[in-house]
Design an enzyme around this catalytic site. Structure first.
Site, PDB file in Angstrom:
ATOM      1  N   SER A   1      77.011  31.106  42.558  1.00 48.10           N
ATOM      2  CA  SER A   1      75.839  31.815  43.077  1.00 48.10           C
ATOM      3  C   SER A   1      76.314  32.939  43.990  1.00 48.10           C
ATOM      4  O   SER A   1      77.131  32.694  44.888  1.00 48.10           O
ATOM      5  CB  SER A   1      74.935  30.867  43.864  1.00 48.10           C
ATOM      6  OG  SER A   1      74.449  29.841  43.028  1.00 48.10           O
TER       7      SER A   1
ATOM      8  N   ALA B   1      83.103  24.818  51.849  1.00 47.62           N
ATOM      9  CA  ALA B   1      81.738  25.296  51.613  1.00 47.62           C
ATOM     10  C   ALA B   1      81.553  26.676  52.218  1.00 47.62           C
ATOM     11  O   ALA B   1      82.118  26.993  53.266  1.00 47.62           O
ATOM     12  CB  ALA B   1      80.711  24.330  52.216  1.00 47.62           C
ATOM     13  N   LYS B   2      80.740  27.500  51.525  1.00 48.68           N
ATOM     14  CA  LYS B   2      80.433  28.834  52.040  1.00 48.68           C
ATOM     15  C   LYS B   2      79.792  28.761  53.412  1.00 48.68           C
ATOM     16  O   LYS B   2      80.107  29.538  54.308  1.00 48.68           O
ATOM     17  CB  LYS B   2      79.474  29.552  51.078  1.00 48.68           C
ATOM     18  CG  LYS B   2      80.027  29.868  49.712  1.00 48.68           C
ATOM     19  CD  LYS B   2      78.930  30.462  48.836  1.00 48.68           C
ATOM     20  CE  LYS B   2      79.398  30.682  47.416  1.00 48.68           C
ATOM     21  NZ  LYS B   2      78.286  31.138  46.531  1.00 48.68           N
ATOM     22  N   ARG B   3      78.847  27.814  53.565  1.00 43.42           N
ATOM     23  CA  ARG B   3      78.075  27.762  54.803  1.00 43.42           C
ATOM     24  C   ARG B   3      78.926  27.388  56.008  1.00 43.42           C
ATOM     25  O   ARG B   3      78.522  27.600  57.148  1.00 43.42           O
ATOM     26  CB  ARG B   3      76.893  26.791  54.656  1.00 43.42           C
ATOM     27  CG  ARG B   3      77.281  25.334  54.480  1.00 43.42           C
ATOM     28  CD  ARG B   3      76.055  24.444  54.324  1.00 43.42           C
ATOM     29  NE  ARG B   3      76.391  23.053  54.127  1.00 43.42           N
ATOM     30  CZ  ARG B   3      76.721  22.515  52.973  1.00 43.42           C
ATOM     31  NH1 ARG B   3      76.753  23.270  51.877  1.00 43.42           N
ATOM     32  NH2 ARG B   3      77.016  21.231  52.882  1.00 43.42           N
TER      33      ARG B   3
END
Length: 276
Positions: free
Chosen positions: A14, A242-244
């Site tokens: 994404s 994780a991106k976050r």
């Protein structure tokens, strides 16, 4: 490891942030599985996350994969497939296997629901009632009804073997969000079928989600792929990348002049050592 000739795998990021080592690990796994068998490796951009989806990230992804030495075929992005999501949602409504839900997150939490694999398990407050067309509403899968009608369904994972589909730990999952044209569950299931993916590779954190996808496949008369849920890369605190959480970006490493081919070989070695 199953390497049936002609297999089709995919990597489906994404564009809502940078790729990190976990993405590289997953992309290389899917790429090598297909290429070893003389199959096809696809890139699909999952860009229906509203304003968080940014085209510049998708362009960056392509540069990252090239830097890692991967070869792929790109298929249409999710934003071009909205009609297929609407058609599938309409089919599920017509079958009586989905219902509209206008509950807010706060309202759901006030109902004191159980928690499961996907967080809070929705207790079905909207089941049997019809929100007005003016109310913002999500669409939920009636899991118990689907399981009763479909009976026992099986899916196969490379490591776990034959698995009986049982998505009840998710409750009545959202398949169309109030603010987006489809949830991950619906979009990924439809897209894998449309792209003729025969082997779905993804992290072990998505193992449980496959129970939901198996139900959707049967209801929508979609083909059943084989599954490879691979091990995850973790950070120094034992958490998955994780991106976050700001995991270091591949783009930063690439721009610093790091050799992507060397990194790819290191990740392949790590896959072997982890038994993935």
């Amino acid at each position: 490891m199953n390497t049936t000739p002609g297999i089709v795998t995919r990597f489906a990021p994404s564009p809502n942030g940078h790729l990190h080592l976990g993405h590289a690990f997953s992309a290389i796994y899917a790429h090598d599985l297909a290429k070893t068998a003389g199959g096809r490796f696809l890139l699909r951009i999952e860009d229906i996350d509203g304003p968080r989806s940014r085209p510049e990230h998708a362009d960056e992804f392509r540069r990252d994969l090239e830097w890692l030495g991967l070869e792929w075929e790109e298929v249409p992005a999710q934003s071009t497939r909205l009609e297929s999501y609407r058609d599938a949602a309409d089919t599920l409504l017509e079958l009586g296997m989905a219902y509209r839900c206008s509950c807010t997150r706060k309202e759901i939490e006030a109902l004191d629901p159980r928690t499961g694999e996907d967080g809070v398990i929705y207790p079905g407050a909207c089941k049997g009632r019809c929100p007005t067309g003016e109310e913002p509403a999500a669409l939920r899968l009636d899991v118990d009804k689907a399981m009763t009608e479909l009976g026992e369904l099986i899916w196969t994972d490379e490591q776990a073997g034959s698995v009986i589909a049982d998505p009840r730990e998710f409750g009545d999952v959202v398949i169309v969000r109030k603010d987006l044209p489809a949830s991950y569950h619906l979009a990924a299931t439809l897209d894998d079928a449309a792209d003729e993916v025969t082997v779905v590779t993804r992290g072990s954190d998505l193992f449980a989600a496959t129970h939901v996808h198996r139900i959707l496949q049967e209801l929508l008369e979609l083909p059943l792929p084989h599954y490879h849920h691979h091990n995850l890369l973790i950070d120094d605190d034992g958490r998955k990348l994780a991106k976050r959480r700001g995991s270091p970006a591949l783009a930063s490493r690439r721009e610093r002049g790091e050799d992507g081919l060397v990194l790819a070989e290191q990740l392949r070695l790590q896959q072997k050592l982890s038994g993935t």
